[in-house]
Design a protein around this motif. Sequence first.
Motif, short mmCIF file in Angstrom:
data_model
loop_
_atom_site.label_atom_id
_atom_site.label_comp_id
_atom_site.label_asym_id
_atom_site.label_seq_id
_atom_site.Cartn_x
_atom_site.Cartn_y
_atom_site.Cartn_z
N CYS A 66 0.81 -1.36 -0.11
CA CYS A 66 0.14 0.07 -0.16
C CYS A 66 0.76 1.38 -0.09
O CYS A 66 1.84 1.30 0.53
CB CYS A 66 -0.76 -0.02 1.10
N ILE A 68 -0.25 4.53 1.22
CA ILE A 68 -0.79 5.01 2.28
C ILE A 68 -0.91 4.44 3.46
O ILE A 68 -0.76 3.12 3.76
CB ILE A 68 -1.93 6.10 1.96
N GLN A 69 -0.97 5.13 4.59
CA GLN A 69 -1.54 4.48 5.92
C GLN A 69 -2.85 5.09 6.42
O GLN A 69 -2.78 6.23 6.37
CB GLN A 69 -0.42 4.71 7.07
N CYS A 70 -3.69 4.06 6.63
CA CYS A 70 -5.03 4.83 7.34
C CYS A 70 -5.02 4.52 8.81
O CYS A 70 -4.59 3.19 8.93
CB CYS A 70 -6.25 4.12 6.48
N TYR A 72 -7.31 3.28 10.11
CA TYR A 72 -8.15 2.17 10.69
C TYR A 72 -7.61 0.69 10.10
O TYR A 72 -8.39 -0.05 9.99
CB TYR A 72 -9.64 2.27 10.31
N CYS A 73 -6.30 0.86 9.58
CA CYS A 73 -6.02 -0.42 8.86
C CYS A 73 -4.77 -1.09 9.45
O CYS A 73 -3.84 -0.31 9.72
CB CYS A 73 -5.78 -0.22 7.46
N ARG A 75 -2.91 -4.59 7.99
CA ARG A 75 -2.83 -5.55 7.07
C ARG A 75 -2.35 -7.00 7.86
O ARG A 75 -2.39 -8.09 7.11
CB ARG A 75 -2.28 -5.34 5.88
N PRO A 119 -4.86 -7.35 -0.34
CA PRO A 119 -4.97 -6.53 0.91
C PRO A 119 -4.31 -5.15 1.15
O PRO A 119 -4.58 -4.63 2.00
CB PRO A 119 -4.30 -7.38 1.83
N GLY A 120 -3.48 -4.63 0.14
CA GLY A 120 -3.11 -3.39 0.22
C GLY A 120 -3.83 -2.87 -0.89
O GLY A 120 -5.11 -2.79 -1.05
N ASP A 121 -3.11 -1.81 -1.75
CA ASP A 121 -3.70 -0.97 -2.89
C ASP A 121 -3.57 -1.64 -3.98
O ASP A 121 -2.58 -1.60 -4.56
CB ASP A 121 -3.44 0.47 -2.53
N ASN A 150 -7.35 3.29 -3.01
CA ASN A 150 -7.46 4.55 -2.20
C ASN A 150 -7.33 5.78 -3.06
O ASN A 150 -7.67 6.93 -2.59
CB ASN A 150 -6.47 4.58 -1.09
FE1 SF4 Z 1 -5.80 2.25 3.64
FE2 SF4 Z 1 -6.42 0.17 2.16
FE3 SF4 Z 1 -4.00 0.93 2.48
FE4 SF4 Z 1 -5.10 -0.08 4.50
S1 SF4 Z 1 -4.86 -1.16 2.35
S2 SF4 Z 1 -3.73 1.59 4.58
S3 SF4 Z 1 -7.30 0.51 4.23
S4 SF4 Z 1 -5.51 2.32 1.72
#
Ligand code: SF4
Length: 502
Positions: A66, A68-70, A72-73, A75, A119-121, A150
Motif C-alpha cells: 500500500c 498510504i496509511q489509514c 483504521y487499517c 494488514r 490486501p493493500g492498494d 485509495n
Molecule cells: Fe488504507 Fe487500504 Fe492502504 Fe489499508 S490497504 S492503509 S485501508 S488504503
Amino acid sequence: MELPVLNAGQQEASQGGCASHSCGSTDDQLSHLPEHIRAKVHNHPCYSEQAHHYFARMHVAVAPACNIQCHYCNRKYDCSNESRPGVVSEVLTPEQAVKKVMAVAANIPQMTVLGIAGPGDPLANPERTFATFRELSERAPDIKLCVSTNGLALPESVEELSKHNIDHVTITINCVDPDVGAKIYPWIFWKNKRIMGREGAAILIEQQQKGLAMLAERGILVKVNSVMIPGVNDEHLAEVSRVVKSKGAFLHNVMPLIAEPEHGTFYGLMGQPGPTHEELQKLQDACSGDMNMMRHCRQCRADAVGMLGEDRGQEFTMDKIEDMEIDYEAAMVKRAEVHAQIARELEIKDQARAAKTELVAIQGLKTDQPATRPVLMAVATKGGGVINEHFGHASEFLIYEASGSGVRFIGHRKTVPYCEGGDTCGDGESALDKTLRELAGCEVVLCSKVGYEPWGPLEAAGIQPNGEHAMEAIEDAVLAVYEEMRVAGKLEARPVVQQKAA
Ligand code: SF4
Ligand code: CLF
C-alpha cells in the motif's frame, strides 16, 4: 490443466439476456437509470441492491503493498473469523488468481464479479493487478472486473484501467478537506518520499478527485466508499457526498468504522468508537438526497468469495483448488442455466411489482387512510430475495423499513447464529442476547422458522417473531405484515401537520 475461455453464447446467458434487463428491469434503485448503465449494474452485487440477493462476487488478493496509511487499517492481522477490508489468508500470484477465479466460476455459478481490493492498494501493485485483469478479460469475458483503490495512484492508472474492460472502480474517499484528512491518514508515500499529515492528505485528496473526474469522463462507473468515523469525518461526509456526485460518482457507500483494540489499528488502540446503527442510517439518509446510496455493503475481506453476506473463501484455498477436478465445459453450461433462471425470476418479480404499483395507484385514489408510522423489520434470508433462513441459523439480518409509502432496505446487522452460538459468543454475552441487541429498534423478525426458546425473549424485547411468510418475497412479506399491523391498530397515526399558506 489448460483453462477454458467462456464462449459468446454463454456470455449472453450470463449477462441475463434481453429477457431480464434490456426490456425494463424495475429494480426500484435502478429504474431511473439509462439502459446502458443498468446493463452494467444489473448483475453486480455491490452496484445493485436487488442483484445482491442473486449474484455473488469474489476478490483475489494479489496486491499486498500500500502507498498510504489509514488509521483504521492493519494488514498484518488475519483471522478466519474476521471480516473487514485489508484482511486475507493468502496472497496470490496473478497466475494463481486466474486459476482461482475459473475454479470459483465453475463452482459458484452466481459469481458474476471479480474484484481486486487488496490486501493493500491494487494500484500500488500495478503489475500484479493488471496482469490479473489482462488474463481474465480474455479468459472470462462474462465476468465483470472491478477494482477498489485509495485513489493515490489513480490518475496514472486510468488509461490502463480503461483498456481492460473494467467498468467499475471504487475509490475510498473519507474527506475532501486536508485538515480532516490529517486525522485519518498519518502519511502517504508519494514520489519516493513519505509525506506526513496535512500535506500528504492534501495530495491524496487532489489525486482522488482528479482520478474520479477522469474515470467519469470515460464512462467508467465510480462508486465512492467512505468510512464514517464519529468525531472525525461524520459531519463532513454529506459534503463529500455532494462533491463526489458533482464530479460524476455513481454511488456512495458510507460504511461504519470497524475499530477493535485486538486489530492493532491506531483507532482500535485509541478506543475510537464506530457509529451506532442509528447514526449510520441518519448519515446515509442525509447523503441520499443528492446521491444513490449503497446500504448493503458487507465490508468484505480482500479474499472474500460468495454472496455478499457469506464468505466461502475457505472452500477455495489454493491447495484445495489444486486438488479439484473440474469439468469446465459442464460447469459453464450450468452457469449459463443458472443465470437464465435468475433472469426469469427477476422478470416475473418485475412484472408482479409493476402490477402491484398500478393497483396501489388505483386504490390510493379511492382510499384516504390515515398516515401510519414507519416500522423496522428484520429478515432472515439466504438469498434469492425470499425469506428462507431459520432464525437460529442466521448470521445476519436484513433490515427493512415499512411505511405508508412502501418498503425500503435500510441495511444489515451481523450476529452470531443462535443455534451455533453456545452459551456465549466469547465476550460473556449469549448469542441470543447479541441478536436481541443487534435487532434493537426492530418490531418484527421474519424468518422461515423460529424455535420455541427464543420466542419469549424476542417478544419480551418488543420484537414479534414471525415464521408465517417462509419462502415469500421479502418486500411482499414485509408489506403484508405491515398491513396486518395497520388492521390490528398497531400503527397509531402520527399527527398530520397542516401547512397553512402564509
Ligand atoms: Fe488504507 Fe487500504 Fe492502504 Fe489499508 S490497504 S492503509 S485501508 S488504503
Ligand atoms: Fe469487490 Fe468492491 Fe468491487 Fe464489490 S466489494 S471491489 S465493489 S466486487 Fe461490495 Fe464488499 Fe462493500 Fe466493497 S460489499 S466491501 S462495496
